[in-house]
Design an enzyme around this catalytic site. Sequence first.
Site, PDB file in Angstrom:
ATOM      1  N   ASN A  50      19.734  -3.109  10.602  1.00 45.03           N
ATOM      2  CA  ASN A  50      19.219  -3.356   9.244  1.00 45.03           C
ATOM      3  C   ASN A  50      18.245  -4.533   9.165  1.00 45.03           C
ATOM      4  O   ASN A  50      17.246  -4.464   8.447  1.00 45.03           O
ATOM      5  CB  ASN A  50      20.371  -3.512   8.244  1.00 45.03           C
ATOM      6  CG  ASN A  50      21.330  -4.610   8.599  1.00 45.03           C
ATOM      7  OD1 ASN A  50      21.377  -5.074   9.733  1.00 45.03           O
ATOM      8  ND2 ASN A  50      22.102  -5.048   7.624  1.00 45.03           N
ATOM      9  N   GLU A  85      30.450 -10.474  12.998  1.00 50.42           N
ATOM     10  CA  GLU A  85      29.918 -10.364  11.626  1.00 50.42           C
ATOM     11  C   GLU A  85      29.893  -8.886  11.297  1.00 50.42           C
ATOM     12  O   GLU A  85      29.040  -8.147  11.788  1.00 50.42           O
ATOM     13  CB  GLU A  85      28.506 -10.952  11.562  1.00 50.42           C
ATOM     14  CG  GLU A  85      28.453 -12.455  11.769  1.00 50.42           C
ATOM     15  CD  GLU A  85      29.014 -13.233  10.595  1.00 50.42           C
ATOM     16  OE1 GLU A  85      29.360 -12.628   9.564  1.00 50.42           O
ATOM     17  OE2 GLU A  85      29.127 -14.468  10.723  1.00 50.42           O
ATOM     18  N   CYS A  93      24.790  -6.021   4.837  1.00 54.83           N
ATOM     19  CA  CYS A  93      26.246  -6.180   4.927  1.00 54.83           C
ATOM     20  C   CYS A  93      26.796  -6.785   3.647  1.00 54.83           C
ATOM     21  O   CYS A  93      27.839  -6.379   3.164  1.00 54.83           O
ATOM     22  CB  CYS A  93      26.593  -7.049   6.130  1.00 54.83           C
ATOM     23  SG  CYS A  93      25.670  -8.591   6.174  1.00 54.83           S
ATOM     24  N   GLU A 102      28.357 -17.644  10.946  1.00 55.62           N
ATOM     25  CA  GLU A 102      27.035 -17.953  11.494  1.00 55.62           C
ATOM     26  C   GLU A 102      26.356 -18.946  10.550  1.00 55.62           C
ATOM     27  O   GLU A 102      26.758 -19.095   9.400  1.00 55.62           O
ATOM     28  CB  GLU A 102      26.200 -16.668  11.615  1.00 55.62           C
ATOM     29  CG  GLU A 102      26.835 -15.672  12.580  1.00 55.62           C
ATOM     30  CD  GLU A 102      25.902 -14.570  13.040  1.00 55.62           C
ATOM     31  OE1 GLU A 102      25.528 -13.724  12.216  1.00 55.62           O
ATOM     32  OE2 GLU A 102      25.555 -14.565  14.245  1.00 55.62           O
TER      33      GLU A 102
HETATM   34  P1  NAD Z   1      27.200  -0.485  14.864  1.00 50.88           P
HETATM   35  O1  NAD Z   1      28.510  -1.162  14.932  1.00 50.88           O
HETATM   36  O2  NAD Z   1      27.144   0.974  14.994  1.00 50.88           O
HETATM   37  O3  NAD Z   1      26.231  -1.040  16.017  1.00 50.88           O
HETATM   38  C1  NAD Z   1      25.893  -2.404  16.134  1.00 50.88           C
HETATM   39  C2  NAD Z   1      25.479  -2.688  17.553  1.00 50.88           C
HETATM   40  O4  NAD Z   1      26.584  -2.528  18.418  1.00 50.88           O
HETATM   41  C3  NAD Z   1      24.378  -1.802  18.105  1.00 50.88           C
HETATM   42  O5  NAD Z   1      23.498  -2.585  18.874  1.00 50.88           O
HETATM   43  C4  NAD Z   1      25.147  -0.842  18.997  1.00 50.88           C
HETATM   44  O6  NAD Z   1      24.369  -0.276  20.035  1.00 50.88           O
HETATM   45  C5  NAD Z   1      26.226  -1.734  19.544  1.00 50.88           C
HETATM   46  N1  NAD Z   1      27.442  -1.071  20.021  1.00 50.88           N
HETATM   47  C6  NAD Z   1      27.933   0.141  19.684  1.00 50.88           C
HETATM   48  N2  NAD Z   1      29.102   0.378  20.314  1.00 50.88           N
HETATM   49  C7  NAD Z   1      29.371  -0.720  21.050  1.00 50.88           C
HETATM   50  C8  NAD Z   1      30.456  -1.107  21.888  1.00 50.88           C
HETATM   51  N3  NAD Z   1      31.509  -0.311  22.096  1.00 50.88           N
HETATM   52  N4  NAD Z   1      30.427  -2.321  22.476  1.00 50.88           N
HETATM   53  C9  NAD Z   1      29.393  -3.161  22.235  1.00 50.88           C
HETATM   54  N5  NAD Z   1      28.334  -2.848  21.467  1.00 50.88           N
HETATM   55  C10 NAD Z   1      28.324  -1.651  20.864  1.00 50.88           C
HETATM   56  O7  NAD Z   1      26.551  -0.996  13.521  1.00 50.88           O
HETATM   57  P2  NAD Z   1      25.168  -0.518  12.853  1.00 50.88           P
HETATM   58  O8  NAD Z   1      25.386   0.851  12.299  1.00 50.88           O
HETATM   59  O9  NAD Z   1      24.057  -0.761  13.795  1.00 50.88           O
HETATM   60  O10 NAD Z   1      25.014  -1.595  11.679  1.00 50.88           O
HETATM   61  C11 NAD Z   1      25.531  -1.417  10.401  1.00 50.88           C
HETATM   62  C12 NAD Z   1      26.795  -2.221  10.217  1.00 50.88           C
HETATM   63  O11 NAD Z   1      26.544  -3.596  10.509  1.00 50.88           O
HETATM   64  C13 NAD Z   1      27.300  -2.204   8.790  1.00 50.88           C
HETATM   65  O12 NAD Z   1      28.691  -2.024   8.769  1.00 50.88           O
HETATM   66  C14 NAD Z   1      26.943  -3.588   8.274  1.00 50.88           C
HETATM   67  O13 NAD Z   1      27.726  -4.036   7.213  1.00 50.88           O
HETATM   68  C15 NAD Z   1      27.112  -4.413   9.493  1.00 50.88           C
HETATM   69  N6  NAD Z   1      26.367  -5.673   9.359  1.00 50.88           N
HETATM   70  C16 NAD Z   1      27.070  -6.851   9.232  1.00 50.88           C
HETATM   71  C17 NAD Z   1      26.386  -8.050   9.041  1.00 50.88           C
HETATM   72  C18 NAD Z   1      27.112  -9.360   8.877  1.00 50.88           C
HETATM   73  O14 NAD Z   1      26.495 -10.403   9.078  1.00 50.88           O
HETATM   74  N7  NAD Z   1      28.387  -9.385   8.518  1.00 50.88           N
HETATM   75  C19 NAD Z   1      25.003  -8.050   9.004  1.00 50.88           C
HETATM   76  C20 NAD Z   1      24.327  -6.841   9.131  1.00 50.88           C
HETATM   77  C21 NAD Z   1      25.032  -5.665   9.323  1.00 50.88           C
END
Ligand code: NAD
Length: 478
Positions: free
Chosen positions: A144, A240, A274, A448
């Site tokens: 995002n 996060e 998020c 963070e």
């Molecule tokens: P996701 O969890 O699908 O993927 C995030 C990252 O993790 C990607 O780079 C992915 O390739 C990697 N990944 C996937 N499986 C993994 C594993 N088993 N081990 C290690 N890495 C792995 O999330 P997304 O769909 O890319 O992002 C959306 C989510 O992120 C939403 O839930 C959103 O709320 C959250 N988000 C949180 C924050 C925060 O600061 N709290 C900020 C932005 C987004």
Amino acid sequence: METYGMILNGEVRVAANAFDVLNPVTEEVAGRASACSVAQLEEAMTSSAQAFRAWSADEGARREALRTGATLLAQAAEKIGPVLTMEQGKPIAQAIEEVYAAAAWIGYYAELERPRQLVRDDATGHIEVFRRPMGVVAAITPWNFPVGLATWKIGPALRAGNTMVLKPSPFTPLATVLMGEVLAEALPPGVLNVVTGDDVLGASMVSHPVPRKVSFTGSVQTGKRVAQAAALDLKRVTLELGGNDAAIVLEGTAPDQIAEAIFGGAFANAGQICSAIKRIYAHRSIVDDLTDELADRARSIVVGDGMDPATQMGPINNAPQYERVRLLVARALKNGAVAVAGGGPLDRPGYFMAPTILRNVQEGDPVVDEEQFGPVLPVMAFDDVDEAVRRANGTTFGLSGSVWSNDPDHAAEIAARLSCGTAWVNTHLALAPDLPFGGVKWSGIGVENGPWGLEEFTDIQLLHVARQSAAVVTGREA
Ligand code: NAD
């Protein structure tokens, strides 16, 4: 079609295999990213481990390098912005702004003063707490805000003296690689490696023996997997994760005065934030007026290709997320929800959902209970404040929340009752490099930003130089 390289030991390196990155507006290929091989991940880890010794030894040099990196990144904003828009979908002005913000985050950590933590210096001895870097950090980011969120990790981790292997989401790797290339001009080789690949690459980084710390931003589901894998090696984690932020709008608040800010808090980045507002609880006396104000804005915001300067909101980033949001809305409507604005996909190619305001919906419906992460907002009525707080807190998420009122002191008392990492009054999404940001419950572990974010990339070391043989504190000295 150009294949983007990765940043390995200070060089841009293209892998033997590549994968497509789609433009969510056209569903066509925006670029190809390198698929990091096992040997290349080894090279990244080894070079980061080798770079750690010199990098961690000289704080002045680190500050200077980060300062230069921040300047170079800001200068590259106009170049990186369009690539970010093409892979992510956000309007071009916002993409450029994200790169400027990323530069500001790194600049903040270059300038941050870190005062000595002297505990005691007297006849008995000298006692000081040091914050030591951990070593190599594995950093993993979502799609995002790929550039911005990466610098929430790069700035503090590198300033603290760590080195890093960073992996962006496979949906949005290209702008991150460009950022890595720019920062490589300021940083010694190996201090920041950027590798690109799928989820398996992320898992390989977490289970790799070199990193001592994993800093992950993404979904709750993946965050739990990361925590499990990291636990096997007792790696430290900062997670996060997702949110389901509630905004509570109190009785007596004028809807026309807050609607713009609430709409922005929910629909910025097409709701893919998020800590966006994902549920509204408005007092019954104002809920209809507030709904009308929000629906007016949902109908009039210009949705389209982010490369068109007139566009105010882009598409959903990727096909699985688009499908998820589409089904959440379809299911809510089937269950009796009413779409006061929007209600389904736009009739055009790309992953476009109409900005949607839902009424006649409540807890028990997944569009309220889960994180929709798209341009959809359920608006619900409440009758008394205790009920609103209970409903806002009735979730496994706990990222942030807000209370809106023309009586900010009263609102602040209610905000303090929200179970979440950030409680805002009359604002939402007010993020800054010097403010801690993190979630409670399933929204994450750790924070963070600010000095608190930097400390997450350190271990405490106590230095105790005895001048008299230290007495054991028994509590009976008096
Ligand atoms: P996701 O969890 O699908 O993927 C995030 C990252 O993790 C990607 O780079 C992915 O390739 C990697 N990944 C996937 N499986 C993994 C594993 N088993 N081990 C290690 N890495 C792995 O999330 P997304 O769909 O890319 O992002 C959306 C989510 O992120 C939403 O839930 C959103 O709320 C959250 N988000 C949180 C924050 C925060 O600061 N709290 C900020 C932005 C987004």
